[in-house]
Design a protein around this motif. Structure first.
Motif, PDB file in Angstrom:
ATOM      1  N   TRP A 183      52.815  21.049  39.130  1.00 54.70           N
ATOM      2  CA  TRP A 183      52.533  22.421  39.555  1.00 54.70           C
ATOM      3  C   TRP A 183      51.887  22.467  40.937  1.00 54.70           C
ATOM      4  CZ3 TRP A 183      54.062  26.641  36.829  1.00 54.70           C
ATOM      5  CH2 TRP A 183      54.486  26.425  35.518  1.00 54.70           C
ATOM      6  N   ARG A 184      52.227  23.512  41.668  1.00 51.26           N
ATOM      7  CA  ARG A 184      51.518  23.847  42.900  1.00 51.26           C
ATOM      8  C   ARG A 184      50.765  25.149  42.642  1.00 51.26           C
ATOM      9  NH1 ARG A 184      55.433  24.024  46.055  1.00 51.26           N
ATOM     10  NH2 ARG A 184      55.852  26.261  46.100  1.00 51.26           N
ATOM     11  N   ILE A 185      49.449  25.132  42.821  1.00 55.22           N
ATOM     12  CA  ILE A 185      48.633  26.324  42.614  1.00 55.22           C
ATOM     13  C   ILE A 185      48.686  27.170  43.888  1.00 55.22           C
ATOM     14  CG2 ILE A 185      46.372  27.226  42.009  1.00 55.22           C
ATOM     15  CD1 ILE A 185      47.668  25.559  39.807  1.00 55.22           C
ATOM     16  N   ASN A 186      49.305  28.323  43.817  1.00 56.53           N
ATOM     17  CA  ASN A 186      49.391  29.221  44.971  1.00 56.53           C
ATOM     18  C   ASN A 186      48.168  30.125  45.091  1.00 56.53           C
ATOM     19  OD1 ASN A 186      52.553  29.337  43.627  1.00 56.53           O
ATOM     20  ND2 ASN A 186      52.277  28.508  45.689  1.00 56.53           N
ATOM     21  N   VAL A 187      47.689  30.605  43.953  1.00 57.83           N
ATOM     22  CA  VAL A 187      46.517  31.486  43.914  1.00 57.83           C
ATOM     23  C   VAL A 187      45.688  31.111  42.692  1.00 57.83           C
ATOM     24  CG1 VAL A 187      45.675  33.856  43.694  1.00 57.83           C
ATOM     25  CG2 VAL A 187      47.759  33.404  44.992  1.00 57.83           C
ATOM     26  N   ALA A 188      44.374  30.965  42.880  1.00 54.14           N
ATOM     27  CA  ALA A 188      43.436  30.789  41.769  1.00 54.14           C
ATOM     28  C   ALA A 188      42.115  31.383  42.226  1.00 54.14           C
ATOM     29  CB  ALA A 188      43.277  29.320  41.387  1.00 54.14           C
ATOM     30  N   GLU A 189      41.874  32.639  41.855  1.00 55.46           N
ATOM     31  CA  GLU A 189      40.721  33.340  42.402  1.00 55.46           C
ATOM     32  C   GLU A 189      40.268  34.468  41.487  1.00 55.46           C
ATOM     33  OE1 GLU A 189      42.397  34.712  46.077  1.00 55.46           O
ATOM     34  OE2 GLU A 189      43.018  36.641  45.226  1.00 55.46           O
ATOM     35  N   SER A 190      39.057  34.930  41.745  1.00 52.33           N
ATOM     36  CA  SER A 190      38.556  36.151  41.126  1.00 52.33           C
ATOM     37  C   SER A 190      38.824  37.284  42.107  1.00 52.33           C
ATOM     38  CB  SER A 190      37.057  36.033  40.841  1.00 52.33           C
ATOM     39  OG  SER A 190      36.559  37.228  40.283  1.00 52.33           O
ATOM     40  N   ARG A 191      39.493  38.331  41.627  1.00 46.70           N
ATOM     41  CA  ARG A 191      39.924  39.418  42.506  1.00 46.70           C
ATOM     42  C   ARG A 191      39.320  40.737  42.012  1.00 46.70           C
ATOM     43  NH1 ARG A 191      46.222  39.504  43.811  1.00 46.70           N
ATOM     44  NH2 ARG A 191      45.594  37.414  44.508  1.00 46.70           N
ATOM     45  N   THR A 192      38.672  41.450  42.901  1.00 52.00           N
ATOM     46  CA  THR A 192      37.990  42.694  42.538  1.00 52.00           C
ATOM     47  C   THR A 192      38.923  43.883  42.662  1.00 52.00           C
ATOM     48  OG1 THR A 192      35.904  41.778  43.341  1.00 52.00           O
ATOM     49  CG2 THR A 192      35.994  44.156  43.036  1.00 52.00           C
ATOM     50  N   ARG A 193      38.796  44.808  41.727  1.00 53.98           N
ATOM     51  CA  ARG A 193      39.553  46.057  41.771  1.00 53.98           C
ATOM     52  C   ARG A 193      38.673  47.195  41.271  1.00 53.98           C
ATOM     53  NH1 ARG A 193      40.973  47.199  36.377  1.00 53.98           N
ATOM     54  NH2 ARG A 193      40.839  45.349  35.041  1.00 53.98           N
ATOM     55  N   THR A 194      39.123  48.419  41.520  1.00 54.32           N
ATOM     56  CA  THR A 194      38.408  49.596  41.034  1.00 54.32           C
ATOM     57  C   THR A 194      38.922  49.952  39.646  1.00 54.32           C
ATOM     58  OG1 THR A 194      38.123  50.441  43.277  1.00 54.32           O
ATOM     59  CG2 THR A 194      37.853  52.014  41.472  1.00 54.32           C
ATOM     60  N   ALA A 195      37.999  50.137  38.720  1.00 55.36           N
ATOM     61  CA  ALA A 195      38.344  50.493  37.347  1.00 55.36           C
ATOM     62  C   ALA A 195      37.486  51.674  36.920  1.00 55.36           C
ATOM     63  CB  ALA A 195      38.122  49.299  36.423  1.00 55.36           C
ATOM     64  N   ARG A 196      37.606  52.034  35.646  1.00 59.78           N
ATOM     65  CA  ARG A 196      36.774  53.113  35.106  1.00 59.78           C
ATOM     66  C   ARG A 196      35.721  52.523  34.169  1.00 59.78           C
ATOM     67  NH1 ARG A 196      38.128  58.205  36.103  1.00 59.78           N
ATOM     68  NH2 ARG A 196      40.209  58.671  36.912  1.00 59.78           N
ATOM     69  N   GLY A 197      34.473  52.961  34.341  1.00 55.24           N
ATOM     70  CA  GLY A 197      33.393  52.511  33.485  1.00 55.24           C
ATOM     71  C   GLY A 197      33.410  53.228  32.155  1.00 55.24           C
ATOM     72  N   PRO A 198      32.455  52.911  31.266  1.00 54.52           N
ATOM     73  CA  PRO A 198      32.412  53.532  29.935  1.00 54.52           C
ATOM     74  C   PRO A 198      32.312  55.044  29.976  1.00 54.52           C
ATOM     75  CG  PRO A 198      30.875  51.689  30.097  1.00 54.52           C
ATOM     76  CD  PRO A 198      31.400  51.917  31.464  1.00 54.52           C
ATOM     77  N   ASP A 199      31.684  55.579  31.048  1.00 49.48           N
ATOM     78  CA  ASP A 199      31.534  57.030  31.153  1.00 49.48           C
ATOM     79  C   ASP A 199      32.656  57.689  31.933  1.00 49.48           C
ATOM     80  OD1 ASP A 199      30.995  56.032  33.632  1.00 49.48           O
ATOM     81  OD2 ASP A 199      29.064  57.044  33.892  1.00 49.48           O
ATOM     82  N   GLY A 200      33.680  56.894  32.310  1.00 50.72           N
ATOM     83  CA  GLY A 200      34.818  57.437  33.035  1.00 50.72           C
ATOM     84  C   GLY A 200      34.669  57.423  34.537  1.00 50.72           C
ATOM     85  N   SER A 201      33.510  57.049  35.040  1.00 50.82           N
ATOM     86  CA  SER A 201      33.301  57.014  36.485  1.00 50.82           C
ATOM     87  C   SER A 201      33.862  55.725  37.079  1.00 50.82           C
ATOM     88  CB  SER A 201      31.812  57.123  36.798  1.00 50.82           C
ATOM     89  OG  SER A 201      31.114  56.022  36.232  1.00 50.82           O
ATOM     90  N   PRO A 202      34.221  55.729  38.377  1.00 55.39           N
ATOM     91  CA  PRO A 202      34.759  54.515  39.003  1.00 55.39           C
ATOM     92  C   PRO A 202      33.744  53.384  39.002  1.00 55.39           C
ATOM     93  CG  PRO A 202      35.187  56.453  40.347  1.00 55.39           C
ATOM     94  CD  PRO A 202      34.208  56.882  39.282  1.00 55.39           C
ATOM     95  N   SER A 203      34.234  52.172  38.792  1.00 55.29           N
ATOM     96  CA  SER A 203      33.384  50.988  38.839  1.00 55.29           C
ATOM     97  C   SER A 203      34.229  49.812  39.293  1.00 55.29           C
ATOM     98  CB  SER A 203      32.763  50.699  37.471  1.00 55.29           C
ATOM     99  OG  SER A 203      33.770  50.399  36.529  1.00 55.29           O
ATOM    100  N   LEU A 204      33.584  48.727  39.655  1.00 53.56           N
ATOM    101  CA  LEU A 204      34.305  47.540  40.087  1.00 53.56           C
ATOM    102  C   LEU A 204      34.510  46.596  38.912  1.00 53.56           C
ATOM    103  CD1 LEU A 204      32.639  46.733  43.534  1.00 53.56           C
ATOM    104  CD2 LEU A 204      34.819  47.876  43.089  1.00 53.56           C
ATOM    105  N   ALA A 205      35.706  46.007  38.857  1.00 58.29           N
ATOM    106  CA  ALA A 205      36.024  45.014  37.833  1.00 58.29           C
ATOM    107  C   ALA A 205      36.553  43.768  38.530  1.00 58.29           C
ATOM    108  CB  ALA A 205      37.059  45.562  36.859  1.00 58.29           C
ATOM    109  N   ALA A 206      36.331  42.630  37.905  1.00 50.52           N
ATOM    110  CA  ALA A 206      36.798  41.354  38.462  1.00 50.52           C
ATOM    111  C   ALA A 206      37.878  40.770  37.565  1.00 50.52           C
ATOM    112  CB  ALA A 206      35.640  40.379  38.606  1.00 50.52           C
TER     113      ALA A 206
END
Length: 215
Positions: A183-206
């Motif tokens: 195998w050749r590993i092209n990507v192996a990382e933690s990537r952040t995105r915007t998600a919704r928290g428990p109360d429905g407000s925007p939050s960051l997820a990894a």
């Protein structure tokens, strides 16, 4: 699979709502596979079918697998919807084979697929390692493995959805299961995105993201 996330759990969850997910393909799938030549794809944990439908629309012949019959019925219905182009919908639906399997006792055929993708497929650690290796074995020479999940660093932020810390993993953990001679590993990382928290407000997820090419 823990009792909380067994077939009955997911059938009940899908039955309780008209739409569990957004209906859009996962952004990491779109980013990491848009430059690939279409061939045979395996979508593990396909749910309501958004990723499989997106791949089929780009010319892939897709096998969409889930253990929820309710999800698969919904996915098949969505793939047949005419939308603005009935002919395109018919062609797209014909490029997808929906299959129901229990991931704790089933493994895909070895060396068959040009793309194997598992988006947010969470199993307990011991079963996860075995199953991810089975997914890697299913990739044909020259093919791509794409695994995405909730990163272990996000265990507290998403505990309201997935309370068992053992279900989280890191990109390095997944990459370590792949033989560097194959195998050749092209990507192996933690990537952040915007998600919704428990109360429905925007939050960051990894997300843990691994894309690898079989030599």
């Amino acid at each position: 699979m823990s009792a909380e996330f067994d077939r009955e759990y997911w059938d009940d969850r899908y039955s309780a709502l008209d739409d569990v997910w957004s209906g859009a393909a996962n952004p990491v799938l779109v980013t990491e596979t848009s430059d690939l030549t279409p061939g045979l794809a395996l979508d593990i944990g396909c749910g309501e079918g958004a990723d499989a439908i997106w791949l089929a629309g780009r010319g892939w012949q897709v096998t969409g697998v889930d253990f929820s019959a309710v999800a698969l019925e919904r996915a098949a219905a969505r793939s047949r919807r005419a939308g603005r182009d009935p002919a395109a919908a018919v062609a797209r639906a014909g490029r997808i084979d929906w299959q129901q399997h229990d991931f704790t006792s089933w493994a895909p055929p070895a060396g068959r697929f040009d793309l194997v993708t598992a988006q947010f497929m969470h199993l307990p650690s011991l079963r996860r390692t075995v199953f991810f290796r089975a997914l890697a074995d299913a990739v044909a020479p020259g093919g791509t493995l794409l695994i995405v999940g909730h990163d272990v660093s996000d265990v507290h932020a998403t505990a309201h959805r997935m309370p068992d810390p053992d279900l989280f993993f890191s990109a390095d953990e997944v990459a370590a299961t792949l033989d560097p001679a194959q195998w050749r590993i092209n990507v192996a990382e933690s990537r952040t995105r915007t998600a919704r928290g428990p109360d429905g407000s925007p939050s960051l997820a990894a997300d843990a993201v691994v894309r690898a090419s079989r030599l």
